[in-house]
Design a protein around this motif. Structure first.
Motif, PDB file in Angstrom:
ATOM      1  N   TYR A 106      19.476   6.968  35.245  1.00  0.00           N
ATOM      2  CA  TYR A 106      19.335   5.637  34.649  1.00  0.00           C
ATOM      3  C   TYR A 106      20.677   5.769  33.783  1.00  0.00           C
ATOM      4  O   TYR A 106      20.643   4.911  32.745  1.00  0.00           O
ATOM      5  CB  TYR A 106      18.321   5.564  33.917  1.00  0.00           C
ATOM      6  CG  TYR A 106      17.160   5.085  35.035  1.00  0.00           C
ATOM      7  CD1 TYR A 106      17.166   3.663  35.366  1.00  0.00           C
ATOM      8  CD2 TYR A 106      16.290   5.855  35.758  1.00  0.00           C
ATOM      9  CE1 TYR A 106      16.231   3.346  36.618  1.00  0.00           C
ATOM     10  CE2 TYR A 106      15.413   5.381  36.690  1.00  0.00           C
ATOM     11  CZ  TYR A 106      15.667   4.164  37.189  1.00  0.00           C
ATOM     12  OH  TYR A 106      14.813   3.885  38.163  1.00  0.00           O
ATOM     13  N   THR A 107      21.475   6.491  33.832  1.00  0.00           N
ATOM     14  CA  THR A 107      22.909   6.310  33.178  1.00  0.00           C
ATOM     15  C   THR A 107      23.815   5.099  34.028  1.00  0.00           C
ATOM     16  O   THR A 107      24.693   4.874  33.584  1.00  0.00           O
ATOM     17  CB  THR A 107      23.844   7.512  33.035  1.00  0.00           C
ATOM     18  OG1 THR A 107      24.046   8.149  34.461  1.00  0.00           O
ATOM     19  CG2 THR A 107      23.121   8.526  32.332  1.00  0.00           C
ATOM     20  N   ALA A 108      23.220   4.786  35.211  1.00  0.00           N
ATOM     21  CA  ALA A 108      23.754   3.900  36.058  1.00  0.00           C
ATOM     22  C   ALA A 108      24.231   2.689  35.245  1.00  0.00           C
ATOM     23  O   ALA A 108      25.176   1.910  35.726  1.00  0.00           O
ATOM     24  CB  ALA A 108      22.828   3.501  37.161  1.00  0.00           C
ATOM     25  N   PRO A 109      23.275   1.946  34.255  1.00  0.00           N
ATOM     26  CA  PRO A 109      23.914   0.719  33.758  1.00  0.00           C
ATOM     27  C   PRO A 109      25.275   0.989  32.884  1.00  0.00           C
ATOM     28  O   PRO A 109      26.016  -0.030  32.818  1.00  0.00           O
ATOM     29  CB  PRO A 109      22.570   0.421  32.795  1.00  0.00           C
ATOM     30  CG  PRO A 109      21.384   1.214  33.472  1.00  0.00           C
ATOM     31  CD  PRO A 109      21.948   2.398  34.050  1.00  0.00           C
ATOM     32  N   ILE A 110      25.439   2.190  32.415  1.00  0.00           N
ATOM     33  CA  ILE A 110      26.668   2.464  32.019  1.00  0.00           C
ATOM     34  C   ILE A 110      27.878   2.295  32.823  1.00  0.00           C
ATOM     35  O   ILE A 110      28.742   1.665  32.562  1.00  0.00           O
ATOM     36  CB  ILE A 110      26.680   4.004  31.358  1.00  0.00           C
ATOM     37  CG1 ILE A 110      25.641   4.242  30.300  1.00  0.00           C
ATOM     38  CG2 ILE A 110      28.126   4.199  30.617  1.00  0.00           C
ATOM     39  CD1 ILE A 110      25.640   3.454  28.921  1.00  0.00           C
ATOM     40  N   PHE A 111      28.009   2.956  33.972  1.00  0.00           N
ATOM     41  CA  PHE A 111      28.900   2.772  34.867  1.00  0.00           C
ATOM     42  C   PHE A 111      29.067   1.309  35.384  1.00  0.00           C
ATOM     43  O   PHE A 111      30.128   0.902  35.768  1.00  0.00           O
ATOM     44  CB  PHE A 111      28.575   3.641  35.882  1.00  0.00           C
ATOM     45  CG  PHE A 111      28.495   5.238  35.612  1.00  0.00           C
ATOM     46  CD1 PHE A 111      29.623   5.493  35.183  1.00  0.00           C
ATOM     47  CD2 PHE A 111      27.186   5.869  35.541  1.00  0.00           C
ATOM     48  CE1 PHE A 111      29.675   7.051  34.740  1.00  0.00           C
ATOM     49  CE2 PHE A 111      27.239   7.193  35.198  1.00  0.00           C
ATOM     50  CZ  PHE A 111      28.647   7.837  34.749  1.00  0.00           C
ATOM     51  N   ALA A 112      27.903   0.529  35.514  1.00  0.00           N
ATOM     52  CA  ALA A 112      27.925  -0.766  35.939  1.00  0.00           C
ATOM     53  C   ALA A 112      28.419  -1.726  34.992  1.00  0.00           C
ATOM     54  O   ALA A 112      29.251  -2.495  35.344  1.00  0.00           O
ATOM     55  CB  ALA A 112      26.368  -1.074  36.299  1.00  0.00           C
TER      56      ALA A 112
END
Length: 300
Positions: A106-112
Motif C-alpha cells: 500500500y505504498t502504491a498510492p505514492i507511485f500512482a
C-alpha cells in the motif's frame, strides 16, 4: 459519459472505509489458505471465478460490452499489470509476513500520485504531497532496515518478500495510471474489472501450473472460506465498487483513505497470524501511512 469528477461525499467516504477494511484482510486470507492452496493458484482461481461473476452481471444487467471496442487494448494492458502485481504478491507472501506485505503493497498510492502528477494536470502535486513522498520513502527504508536484526536466513527471506511487495505496489500504481489515462477511465466498471480479472486469471493460473502447482485433493474449511471471501468480497464486490468510485470522484481524493488499509492489514496480521512487529518496522509503517496521508492531502 462522465467527464466531471467530484470531491468525496459521505457515501463515498463510507464506501472507502469499508473497502480499506476488506483490502486489509486480503493478505491474511491468502496466507491462511496457503498451506492447502498455493498463493498464486488462489489468486488465479479467485480472479477466474470473479470474472465469471462479472460476466454474469453484464448479462443480467444488459450492460454494454464488446471485445471489439476501444477498451480492448487498454484492458489487456491493465489486466497484464494486474496479473503481475498479484504474481509478486503471491511470491512475496512465501518470504514475508502478511503484515509486511500490507504495508509495502500500500505504498502504491505514492507511485500512482507521482505518475498522475506527470501525466494529468488536474492531479498535480503540491508542497505537502512532496513532503509526504519523502516521508513514505523514508518509512520504507526504515521498515526494510528492521530486517537486519534478524538471522541471516530470515534476513534474506524478509528482504526478498518485502522487495516483492514494493514491486507489486509499483505495478498496482501503473494499473491505476493506465486506467486513469486511457479510455478505461470512462468505461463501465464491469468492463475494466472483466479485463483485469480475466487476463489476470489466465496469467496467474498458467504460472501456477508451469510451476507444478495443483488443486488440492482435499479442501479444509479455512481454505474454502478464504477463497469465497477473496472471490466474492475482494475480487468481485470491492474492485467493482472501486472502479465505480474512480469514475465519479477524483482519484487523489479517494486515495486519501488508502493509508488506513495497511493499518487494518497489520492489525489483522498480528491478531489472526500472530505476526511479529519490530520497533523499526512499526516506525517505518507510521512514516509510510503518514506519507500517504500527506500525498493525498489537498487544500480545498
Amino acid at each position: 459519459m462522465i467527464a466531471h469528477r467530484k470531491n468525496l461525499d459521505g457515501f463515498a467516504i463510507s464506501l472507502m472505509l469499508l473497502l480499506c477494511l476488506c483490502w486489509g484482510l486480503q493478505q491474511v486470507a491468502v496466507k491462511l489458505a496457503a498451506p492447502v492452496l498455493s498463493a498464486s493458484m488462489q489468486l488465479g482461481l479467485r480472479s477466474g471465478l470473479a470474472g465469471l461473476l462479472v460476466l454474469l452481471l453484464i448479462f443480467i444487467k444488459k450492460i454494454p460490452f464488446s471485445l471489439r471496442d476501444k477498451h480492448f487494448w487498454p484492458g489487456i494492458i491493465a489486466g497484464a499489470l494486474f496479473a503481475l502485481e498479484f504474481l509478486f504478491i503471491s511470491l512475496g507472501l512465501k518470504y514475508t509476513t502478511a503484515s509486511h506485505m500490507s504495508v509495502f503493497l500500500y505504498t502504491a498510492p505514492i507511485f500512482a500520485v507521482l505518475g498522475l502528477h506527470w501525466l494529468i494536470p488536474a492531479e498535480r502535486l503540491q508542497a505537502a504531497q512532496w513532503l509526504g513522498i519523502l516521508s513514505a520513502f523514508a518509512g520504507v527504508a526504515i521498515a526494510f532496515s528492521g530486517a537486519f536484526s534478524s538471522s541471516q536466513a530470515d534476513l534474506r527471506d524478509m528482504l526478498i518478500g518485502d522487495s516483492f511487495g514494493v514491486v507489486a505496489a509499483v505495478l498496482w500504481a501503473a494499473t491505476t495510471v493506465t486506467i486513469r489515462k486511457s479510455s478505461l477511465s470512462e468505461a463501465e466498471p464491469t468492463t475494466t474489472l472483466f479485463y483485469q480479472l480475466t487476463v489476470g486469471a489466465v496469467i496467474l493460473l498458467a504460472f501456477a501450473m508451469l510451476r507444478g502447482e495443483h488443486f488440492p485433493a482435499q479442501w479444509d474449511t479455512t481454505s474454502v472460506l478464504s477463497l469465497l471471501f477473496q472471490t466474492i468480497v475482494i475480487a468481485f464486490a470491492s474492485y467493482l465498487t472501486w472502479f465505480w468510485l474512480m469514475r465519479r470522484y477524483l482519484v487523489s481524493r479517494l486515495s486519501v483513505f488508502s493509508f488506513l488499509t495497511p493499518l487494518f492489514g497489520v492489525a489483522a496480521g498480528v491478531i489472526l497470524m500472530h505476526d511479529p512487529i519490530s520497533p523499526r518496522f512499526a516506525m517505518g509503517a507510521i512514516l509510510v501511512c503518514g506519507g500517504i496521508l500527506l500525498v493525498n492531502f489537498r487544500r480545498t
